[in-house]
Scaffold this motif. Structure first.
Motif, PDB file in Angstrom:
ATOM      1  N   TRP A 183     -48.923  36.275 -75.783  1.00  0.00           N
ATOM      2  CA  TRP A 183     -48.007  36.887 -76.546  1.00  0.00           C
ATOM      3  C   TRP A 183     -47.618  38.497 -76.592  1.00  0.00           C
ATOM      4  O   TRP A 183     -47.279  38.847 -76.135  1.00  0.00           O
ATOM      5  N   ALA A 184     -48.542  38.839 -77.194  1.00  0.00           N
ATOM      6  CA  ALA A 184     -48.859  40.229 -77.352  1.00  0.00           C
ATOM      7  C   ALA A 184     -48.871  41.298 -75.926  1.00  0.00           C
ATOM      8  O   ALA A 184     -48.183  42.106 -76.112  1.00  0.00           O
ATOM      9  N   LYS A 185     -50.117  40.851 -75.274  1.00  0.00           N
ATOM     10  CA  LYS A 185     -50.563  41.286 -73.892  1.00  0.00           C
ATOM     11  C   LYS A 185     -49.210  41.209 -72.965  1.00  0.00           C
ATOM     12  O   LYS A 185     -48.437  42.165 -72.469  1.00  0.00           O
ATOM     13  N   LYS A 186     -48.809  40.026 -73.402  1.00  0.00           N
ATOM     14  CA  LYS A 186     -47.722  39.832 -72.444  1.00  0.00           C
ATOM     15  C   LYS A 186     -46.007  40.611 -72.548  1.00  0.00           C
ATOM     16  O   LYS A 186     -45.283  40.860 -72.000  1.00  0.00           O
ATOM     17  N   MET A 187     -45.599  40.636 -73.312  1.00  0.00           N
ATOM     18  CA  MET A 187     -44.074  40.974 -74.841  1.00  0.00           C
ATOM     19  C   MET A 187     -44.601  42.278 -74.299  1.00  0.00           C
ATOM     20  O   MET A 187     -43.228  43.069 -74.298  1.00  0.00           O
ATOM     21  N   TYR A 188     -45.583  42.817 -75.277  1.00  0.00           N
ATOM     22  CA  TYR A 188     -45.881  44.333 -75.572  1.00  0.00           C
ATOM     23  C   TYR A 188     -46.572  44.915 -74.966  1.00  0.00           C
ATOM     24  O   TYR A 188     -46.968  46.343 -74.851  1.00  0.00           O
ATOM     25  N   GLY A 189     -47.356  44.925 -74.258  1.00  0.00           N
ATOM     26  CA  GLY A 189     -48.270  45.082 -73.163  1.00  0.00           C
ATOM     27  C   GLY A 189     -50.032  45.393 -73.991  1.00  0.00           C
ATOM     28  O   GLY A 189     -50.469  46.770 -73.588  1.00  0.00           O
ATOM     29  N   TYR A 190     -49.947  45.547 -75.118  1.00  0.00           N
ATOM     30  CA  TYR A 190     -50.863  45.041 -76.096  1.00  0.00           C
ATOM     31  C   TYR A 190     -52.108  44.724 -76.016  1.00  0.00           C
ATOM     32  O   TYR A 190     -51.566  42.953 -76.476  1.00  0.00           O
ATOM     33  N   GLU A 191     -53.741  43.966 -77.039  1.00  0.00           N
ATOM     34  CA  GLU A 191     -53.981  43.590 -76.870  1.00  0.00           C
ATOM     35  C   GLU A 191     -54.799  43.820 -78.496  1.00  0.00           C
ATOM     36  O   GLU A 191     -54.984  44.385 -78.991  1.00  0.00           O
ATOM     37  N   ILE A 192     -54.397  42.161 -79.408  1.00  0.00           N
ATOM     38  CA  ILE A 192     -54.767  42.190 -80.405  1.00  0.00           C
ATOM     39  C   ILE A 192     -56.239  41.811 -80.843  1.00  0.00           C
ATOM     40  O   ILE A 192     -57.152  41.114 -79.915  1.00  0.00           O
ATOM     41  N   ALA A 193     -56.868  42.373 -81.770  1.00  0.00           N
ATOM     42  CA  ALA A 193     -58.095  43.111 -81.520  1.00  0.00           C
ATOM     43  C   ALA A 193     -58.456  40.682 -82.157  1.00  0.00           C
ATOM     44  O   ALA A 193     -58.435  41.325 -83.952  1.00  0.00           O
ATOM     45  N   GLY A 194     -59.621  41.437 -81.950  1.00  0.00           N
ATOM     46  CA  GLY A 194     -60.158  40.288 -82.834  1.00  0.00           C
ATOM     47  C   GLY A 194     -61.189  40.260 -84.153  1.00  0.00           C
ATOM     48  O   GLY A 194     -61.737  41.545 -83.933  1.00  0.00           O
ATOM     49  N   ASN A 195     -60.888  39.190 -85.045  1.00  0.00           N
ATOM     50  CA  ASN A 195     -62.145  39.554 -85.919  1.00  0.00           C
ATOM     51  C   ASN A 195     -63.239  39.351 -85.576  1.00  0.00           C
ATOM     52  O   ASN A 195     -64.072  38.239 -85.588  1.00  0.00           O
TER      53      ASN A 195
END
Length: 64
Positions: A52-64
């Protein structure tokens, strides 16, 4: 064990975009179709928050 909800429901999509639930379900269905075409297993009515973050905002959420 701490639980992290990494999936986003169509209801949460509707809240985020301030749109109807039916429109949110259409968006989720389209994104799930895209994920499925890439070989991922999908769940109806839910999408990964990272996608969702990648498609809507153009960035990736870092995994733990």
């Amino acid at each position: 064990m701490a639980s992290y909800n990494y999936m986003m429901s169509a209801d949460e999509v509707a809240q985020e975009l301030n749109c109807s639930k039916s429109h949110a379900y259409k968006l989720v269905k389209a994104m799930n179709k895209e994920l499925s075409a890439q070989g991922y297993i999908t769940m109806a009515g839910r999408i990964p928050k990272a996608f969702w973050a990648k498609k809507m905002y153009g960035y990736e959420i870092a995994g733990n």
